[in-house]
Motif scaffolding. Structure first.
Motif, PDB file in Angstrom:
ATOM      1  N   ARG A 159      -7.343  -3.711   3.516  1.00  0.00           N
ATOM      2  CA  ARG A 159      -7.594  -2.494   4.317  1.00  0.00           C
ATOM      3  C   ARG A 159      -6.635  -2.420   5.507  1.00  0.00           C
ATOM      4  O   ARG A 159      -6.083  -1.353   5.798  1.00  0.00           O
ATOM      5  CB  ARG A 159      -9.056  -2.468   4.791  1.00  0.00           C
ATOM      6  N   LEU A 204      -1.728   5.206  -5.453  1.00  0.00           N
ATOM      7  CA  LEU A 204      -2.114   4.908  -4.072  1.00  0.00           C
ATOM      8  C   LEU A 204      -1.727   6.030  -3.113  1.00  0.00           C
ATOM      9  O   LEU A 204      -2.373   6.225  -2.085  1.00  0.00           O
ATOM     10  CB  LEU A 204      -1.478   3.580  -3.627  1.00  0.00           C
ATOM     11  N   GLY A 249      -2.682   4.591   7.042  1.00  0.00           N
ATOM     12  CA  GLY A 249      -3.985   5.168   6.726  1.00  0.00           C
ATOM     13  C   GLY A 249      -4.939   5.191   7.905  1.00  0.00           C
ATOM     14  O   GLY A 249      -6.064   4.690   7.821  1.00  0.00           O
ATOM     15  N   ASN A 257      -4.851   6.783  -0.783  1.00  0.00           N
ATOM     16  CA  ASN A 257      -4.848   6.410   0.631  1.00  0.00           C
ATOM     17  C   ASN A 257      -4.795   7.623   1.559  1.00  0.00           C
ATOM     18  O   ASN A 257      -4.809   7.457   2.769  1.00  0.00           O
ATOM     19  CB  ASN A 257      -3.667   5.476   0.941  1.00  0.00           C
ATOM     20  N   ASP A 265      -5.002   9.087   6.645  1.00  0.00           N
ATOM     21  CA  ASP A 265      -6.202   8.890   5.818  1.00  0.00           C
ATOM     22  C   ASP A 265      -7.143  10.038   6.148  1.00  0.00           C
ATOM     23  O   ASP A 265      -7.706  10.085   7.236  1.00  0.00           O
ATOM     24  CB  ASP A 265      -6.846   7.540   6.128  1.00  0.00           C
ATOM     25  N   GLY A 291       0.521   1.334   5.442  1.00  0.00           N
ATOM     26  CA  GLY A 291       0.317   2.591   4.733  1.00  0.00           C
ATOM     27  C   GLY A 291       0.074   3.794   5.629  1.00  0.00           C
ATOM     28  O   GLY A 291       0.064   4.926   5.141  1.00  0.00           O
ATOM     29  N   LEU A 333      -3.409  -1.171   4.356  1.00  0.00           N
ATOM     30  CA  LEU A 333      -3.441   0.269   4.061  1.00  0.00           C
ATOM     31  C   LEU A 333      -3.383   1.086   5.352  1.00  0.00           C
ATOM     32  O   LEU A 333      -2.829   2.184   5.372  1.00  0.00           O
ATOM     33  CB  LEU A 333      -4.707   0.619   3.260  1.00  0.00           C
ATOM     34  N   LYS A 389     -14.573   0.517   2.777  1.00  0.00           N
ATOM     35  CA  LYS A 389     -13.259   0.628   3.401  1.00  0.00           C
ATOM     36  C   LYS A 389     -13.053  -0.427   4.483  1.00  0.00           C
ATOM     37  O   LYS A 389     -11.949  -0.568   4.995  1.00  0.00           O
ATOM     38  CB  LYS A 389     -13.033   2.046   3.943  1.00  0.00           C
TER      39      LYS A 389
END
Lengths: 210, 358
Positions: B155, B107, B164, B111, B170, B162, B158, B179
């Motif tokens: 999503r 990931l 992202g 990501n 991202d 994350g 993420l 996405k």
């Protein structure tokens, strides 16, 4: 409570980001001098990384007294160097790591340098200028905000060899500096170099602001 | 603050104007959404969402790179509220988080990458009917709350845990429409073969989530062939293009999502899943010269296995092993199937859904 219909009411909402639990470390101690040292060249297999590192390695030996270089090439860029990093850590006094010029390769390039720094090996990590804000954000997320990132122009792929070697010559003195200046000076210089804490990423027309 | 049973670990955001438009705008301006309106994650809603979990709110399911925010059950619940999930969806979302954060999925690469990849969730087992997950017509498309909001919750995690955010961590050059949400179920009742999770060692009565890092699906149209090799020959041609990451990475898979009609034809011809995997491993290949022309070569695995320098006609597979061809059955009636290429340095991961079956 909940969401009321009246515009003057207020609502408490919970932060969706989750906590970050990271141990902030300092970068490794740097070398007193490059004279007589062994420098590792970590090639992540992105286009022209081999040429860039070849030229940097040649200059380090010819002009800065490095005794020898040790080259290692990752099979693919979006994976960790793992055993290659261990080999370079075991055999070298310092490592030049090239390069992050895309998303996933920047991720694992920065990861590899953080890995080496935490083991005590000083690194010079090369990022293309377009992706260096990602590299800096990732170095922070991994707990090494002062990781020195040296930039070259983006893109690096598809550039003629002569131009790649010129770009290597343009950054070699900075590579030497980040391997030999004291770590506190370097951290002060690099930890907010590309991305201030509150700064929006400026991608010159590539990122549309919200 | 109302009298709530729970105390939350998450910070409360600045108290914002209370109507839903204002809350959504506030969250959007802070970069916490996918651009679509969200359900405000108030403490009451998050508490109701947590009722759908069989776990304690502080249980850590994983940390989500590249920001490495901790995805506790509570964090998952906050994002699930925003996505519009029902509390009963929680175990599936939690399982997907666990699968995504396993090391083979990579990931950290997926990501952040410039490549157009999104994690696809494939759900198997009894939970599919319990939650009304779509496995039939328009399976990759709109219309089913469970598919749409489970995929969307992932999503949002993420993005939020994350980091992202597009253009920040991202760095997808284009991304792809999955996405927003990318969650399907396998059409087990119309599949001639064992479900994916059973082939991966789980019981048919268990529910499971498989995650794979793939491109958007690409059409395999075959209204002509009445035999397995005919249909799969077309599929092989769709897969065997240059310019996708499977041509030069060695840890990728390809996913073949067969429509039920194609699957029935292939199975009636006597072909097993293993036969399909071997066929695509053998047939979905590119010639060395074509790869060189596209500037795509230098794969260490291929150097060891093929005479790249001496034989420009040598045909290079898209995957390292036949078992890296992931075969699924999904969709409604019609003679269509779907081809999904991989990020290239990622392996799919399957995890059982805890507590999904009463």
């Amino acid at each position: 409570m909940g969401v009321n219909e009246t515009a003057s009411s207020e609502t408490v909402v919970l932060d969706p980001r989750g906590r970050v639990n990271v141990t902030r470390d300092r970068i490794a101690d740097r070398l007193d001098t490059l004279e007589g040292t062994t420098v590792g060249l970590l090639d992540n297999s992105k286009a022209n990384a081999d040429v860039l590192l070849d030229e940097i390695g040649r200059l380090l030996v010819a002009e800065y007294g490095v005794a020898t270089t040790v080259s290692r090439r990752k099979d693919k860029s979006p994976i960790p160097a793992d055993s290659l990093a261990t080999q370079l850590h075991d055999r070298c006094d310092a490592v030049v790591n090239a390069y992050g010029d895309c998303g996933s390769c920047t991720s694992w390039c920065v990861y590899d340098s953080v890995d080496l720094e935490r083991r005590g090996t000083p690194t010079a990590t090369v990022n293309s200028d377009e992706f260096v804000t990602l590299g800096q954000a990732e170095a922070r997320a991994l707990g090494l905000p002062g990781l020195p990132l040296v930039t070259v122009p983006h893109p690096m792929g598809g550039v003629p060899e002569k131009e790649v070697r010129e770009r290597a010559r343009a950054v070699v003195s900075e590579v030497v500096a980040v391997l030999t200046r004291d770590h506190e000076t370097l951290e002060a210089e690099y930890e907010n170099r590309y991305l201030d804490a509150d700064e929006e990423v400026d991608a010159s027309g590539l990122r549309c602001p919200i | 603050m109302p009298d709530l049973r729970m105390e939350f670990t998450a910070e409360t955001l600045d108290v914002v104007e209370g109507d839903v438009e204002s809350v959504t705008e506030h969250l959007y301006r802070n970069g916490f959404t996918d651009g679509l309106p969200v359900v405000p994650p108030t403490p009451e809603r998050v508490e109701r969402m947590l009722d759908g979990s069989h776990r304690t709110p502080d249980e850590a399911l994983g940390v989500i790179p590249p920001r490495y925010g901790e995805a506790t059950v509570e964090t998952v619940a906050i994002n699930a509220v925003m996505a519009g999930c029902k509390p009963s969806y929680m175990p599936v979302v939690e399982t997907a988080v666990e699968a995504l954060t396993e090391e083979p999925f990579n990931l950290y690469g997926v990501n952040a990458t410039t490549h157009p990849v999104a994690p696809l969730l494939v759900v198997n087992g009894p939970v599919v009917d319990e939650l009304h997950l779509n496995y039939g017509y328009n399976v990759f498309g709109q219309g089913w709350r469970a598919n749409a909001t489970i995929g969307r919750a992932i999503r949002l995690l993420l993005v939020n845990a994350g980091g992202g955010t597009p253009g920040e961590m991202d760095r997808a050059t284009h991304g792809h429409p999955g996405k927003y949400s990318f969650c399907i179920a396998e059409n087990e009742r119309n599949s001639p073969w064992e479900p994916l999770h059973v082939r991966r060692g789980f019981d048919a009565e268990e529910s499971a989530v498989t995650v794979m890092g793939v491109e958007a699906p690409h059409e395999i149209n075959d209204h002509v062939h009445g035999d397995a090799a005919g249909i799969l020959g077309v599929a092989a041609d769709v897969f065997a293009t240059v310019g996708n990451n499977n041509t030069h990475h060695s840890k990728g898979e390809i996913a073949l999502v067969l429509g039920p009609e194609h699957a029935a034809t292939v199975a009636e011809d006597g072909w097993t899943v293993e036969d399909v995997q071997w066929y695509l491993y053998d047939q979905a290949r590119n010639a060395v010269d074509d790869l060189h022309a596209a500037g795509i070569y230098d794969n260490y695995t291929l150097h060891r296995r093929f005479h790249l320098e001496r034989d420009g006609d040598a045909r290079i597979p898209l995957v390292e092993r036949p078992e890296d061809v992931v075969v699924l059955v999904a969709g409604g009636a019609g003679k269509h199937s779907m081809a999904l290429h991989s990020f290239g340095e990622t392996r799919s991961v399957t995890k059982a859904v805890e507590g999904a079956v009463e």
